[in-house]
Design a protein around this motif. Structure first.
Motif, PDB file in Angstrom:
ATOM      1  N   LEU A   1       0.821  -1.398  -0.083  1.00 43.87           N
ATOM      2  CA  LEU A   1      -0.043   0.006   0.120  1.00 43.87           C
ATOM      3  C   LEU A   1       0.831   1.169   0.204  1.00 43.87           C
ATOM      4  CD1 LEU A   1      -3.089  -0.804   2.394  1.00 43.87           C
ATOM      5  CD2 LEU A   1      -3.052  -0.429   0.075  1.00 43.87           C
TER       6      LEU A   1
ATOM      7  N   LEU B   1       2.376   1.672  -3.636  1.00 45.39           N
ATOM      8  CA  LEU B   1       1.352   2.341  -4.439  1.00 45.39           C
ATOM      9  C   LEU B   1       1.055   3.588  -3.860  1.00 45.39           C
ATOM     10  CD1 LEU B   1      -0.865   1.583  -6.475  1.00 45.39           C
ATOM     11  CD2 LEU B   1      -2.492   1.264  -4.441  1.00 45.39           C
TER      12      LEU B   1
ATOM     13  N   SER C   1       2.305   7.119  -6.257  1.00 47.75           N
ATOM     14  CA  SER C   1       1.438   8.010  -6.834  1.00 47.75           C
ATOM     15  C   SER C   1       1.377   9.231  -6.486  1.00 47.75           C
ATOM     16  CB  SER C   1      -0.073   7.484  -6.612  1.00 47.75           C
ATOM     17  OG  SER C   1      -0.023   6.034  -6.875  1.00 47.75           O
TER      18      SER C   1
ATOM     19  N   HIS D   1       4.424  11.179  -7.930  1.00 48.49           N
ATOM     20  CA  HIS D   1       4.015  11.571  -9.278  1.00 48.49           C
ATOM     21  C   HIS D   1       2.932  12.747  -9.460  1.00 48.49           C
ATOM     22  CE1 HIS D   1       2.956  10.978 -13.538  1.00 48.49           C
ATOM     23  NE2 HIS D   1       1.683  11.351 -13.344  1.00 48.49           N
ATOM     24  N   LEU D   2       2.167  12.648  -8.551  1.00 48.15           N
ATOM     25  CA  LEU D   2       1.139  13.810  -8.447  1.00 48.15           C
ATOM     26  C   LEU D   2       1.749  15.099  -8.145  1.00 48.15           C
ATOM     27  CD1 LEU D   2      -1.911  12.120  -6.901  1.00 48.15           C
ATOM     28  CD2 LEU D   2      -1.757  12.718  -9.249  1.00 48.15           C
TER      29      LEU D   2
ATOM     30  N   ARG E   1       3.329  22.025 -13.427  1.00 49.97           N
ATOM     31  CA  ARG E   1       2.487  22.827 -14.074  1.00 49.97           C
ATOM     32  C   ARG E   1       2.645  24.165 -13.802  1.00 49.97           C
ATOM     33  NH1 ARG E   1      -1.506  18.802 -13.074  1.00 49.97           N
ATOM     34  NH2 ARG E   1      -2.297  19.543 -11.420  1.00 49.97           N
TER      35      ARG E   1
END
Lengths: 322, 99
Positions: B73, B76, B80, B83-84, B91
């Motif tokens: 977990l 994961l 993630s 990456h975000l 951005r």
């Protein structure tokens, strides 16, 4: 070897105080929220050290997780910090520099000293071995229908408190909805990333499973409606972040029924046992376990939905109004 | 001391080294991307070593399973989230650090 846990607890305690100080003193709101989340996680660790896993679960899930998410969402809606927060701070500094804030601060320090002395005296004058109510709970645990003393207190002996808590949660959501037309979080131009959508797709079934497990195990071990509900709420927050919204068909009546289900069922059971011949919320011993599970199941659903709806912030059907 | 205890202690120490290096990187690296890199290394490999070390001392197969689930977990979620965060930073126009 008894020194090691003591050192560990000491480091935990002092870090918690230091974090609290840092987060209260931080002029940067984002930093303060991150510190608040760290504070919540550390607090959960301390509850574990104090042998209170029920409270630790609730603190980690609600205190650190969902409250942190709510605060971050609120911050995102406040807009760029340069216009509001920093101006206010400059205003504060200016008034302090003029001396306007200084006498006030002195009074505040004096008041706090008095309060600290009073609290210290109260703590010192406590009887060293306070009996508390744990014996009373342990003695009548067999009558409660569950074997986890925390659940027995929350859903049976002091069910009234829990009922009111559910009401408070619902009222909070009503208040947020009444504020009405706060805009949705500033729209990201980018479509929601594939990674977040994938994460939500992988984690949501797992979160549902964990919520069900926490609900079921609550009768015997740490767990219960609030913990399970907050896990459900976390799943909801994740789905909202991933761009998923409740379909219009479900956003009206079905959603509202789910939101009030916990409170309504709780009160219905409480009134029903009066009909059978008891007092309000005094379950008959034979069916207490089943009734508690029933109430907790409905409460879990409602708490999860309410928390997710709080995070969303606006009425899910408000787009239909416009 | 049994051999599995020795191996367990070595694995835990190796994990601690990774966490230490990750923390050092988080504090000392020049920009957000390199810091994320350091942090995820600590989370993934360091926690993996810790889980392996603790699994050797676990009392039951179920406990080993739970430890593995925790590690998966965190893998994961950590991957993630890294990456975000990196995508959000990009951005906003934060340029990766160059020597």
């Amino acid at each position: 070897m008894t020194l090691l846990p003591l050192i560990f607890d000491g480091v935990l305690g002092f870090t918690l105080l230091w974090l609290a100080w840092q987060l209260l003193g931080s002029p940067d709101l984002f930093r303060a929220i991150v510190l608040f989340i760290a504070f919540g996680l550390l607090m959960a660790l301390i509850w574990v050290r104090l042998d209170a896993p029920d409270v630790a679960l609730a603190e980690a899930a609600i205190g650190a997780g969902l409250t942190g998410a709510l605060l971050l969402a609120a911050l995102a809606r406040l807009g760029p910090p340069s216009e509001t927060a920093s101006l206010d701070n400059q205003g504060d500094r200016a008034s302090v520099a003029e001396g306007g804030g200084l006498p006030f601060r002195r009074w505040l320090v004096a008041l706090h000293l008095v309060l600290a002395c009073g609290l210290g005296y109260a703590v010192m004058s406590l009887p060293s071995a306070a009996p508390g109510l744990s014996d009373a709970v342990a003695n009548s645990l067999a009558l409660s229908g569950v074997s986890n003393p925390v659940t027995a207190v929350l859903l049976n002996f002091r069910a009234y408190d829990t009922l009111l808590e559910m009401g408070v949660l619902l009222l909070a959501l009503l208040a947020v909805w009444s504020l009405g037309s706060t805009p949705d979080a500033p729209p990201d131009d980018q479509p929601v990333g594939g990674v977040l959508a994938l994460l939500a797709r992988l984690l949501t079934p797992l979160l549902l499973l964990v919520a069900g497990y926490l609900l079921w195990v609550g009768g015997r071990a740490p767990g219960g409606a609030f913990q399970a509900g907050s896990v459900l709420g976390a799943a909801g927050v994740l789905l909202v972040l991933a761009g998923w919204r409740l379909g219009r068909r479900f956003a009206q009546l079905p959603l509202r029924i789910m939101l009030v289900a916990g409170l309504v069922l709780f009160m219905a059971v409480g009134l029903f046992v009066m009909l059978v011949g008891g007092d309000f919320l005094t379950y008959p011993h034979a069916s207490a376990g089943g009734l508690i599970l029933l109430i907790e199941a409905a409460a879990t659903l409602s708490i999860g939905m309410i928390l997710a709806a709080l995070f969303l912030g606006i009425r899910p059907d408000s787009r239909a109004d416009q | 001391m049994a051999i599995d205890e020795v191996v367990s202690i070595l694995l835990l120490l190796a994990g601690a080294v990774f966490f230490f290096a990750g923390t050092l990187g988080l504090l000392r690296f020049p920009d957000i991307y390199t810091r994320l890199h350091a942090l995820t290394k600590a989370d993934n490999v360091g926690l993996g070593l810790m889980v392996a070390g603790l699994a050797l001392q676990a009392e039951s197969a179920a406990a080993v399973g739970k430890l593995m689930v925790i590690w998966l977990l965190v893998l994961l979620a950590g991957g993630s989230v890294a990456h975000l965060v990196a995508a959000a930073a990009r951005r906003r126009g934060i340029v990766p650090w160059k020597r």
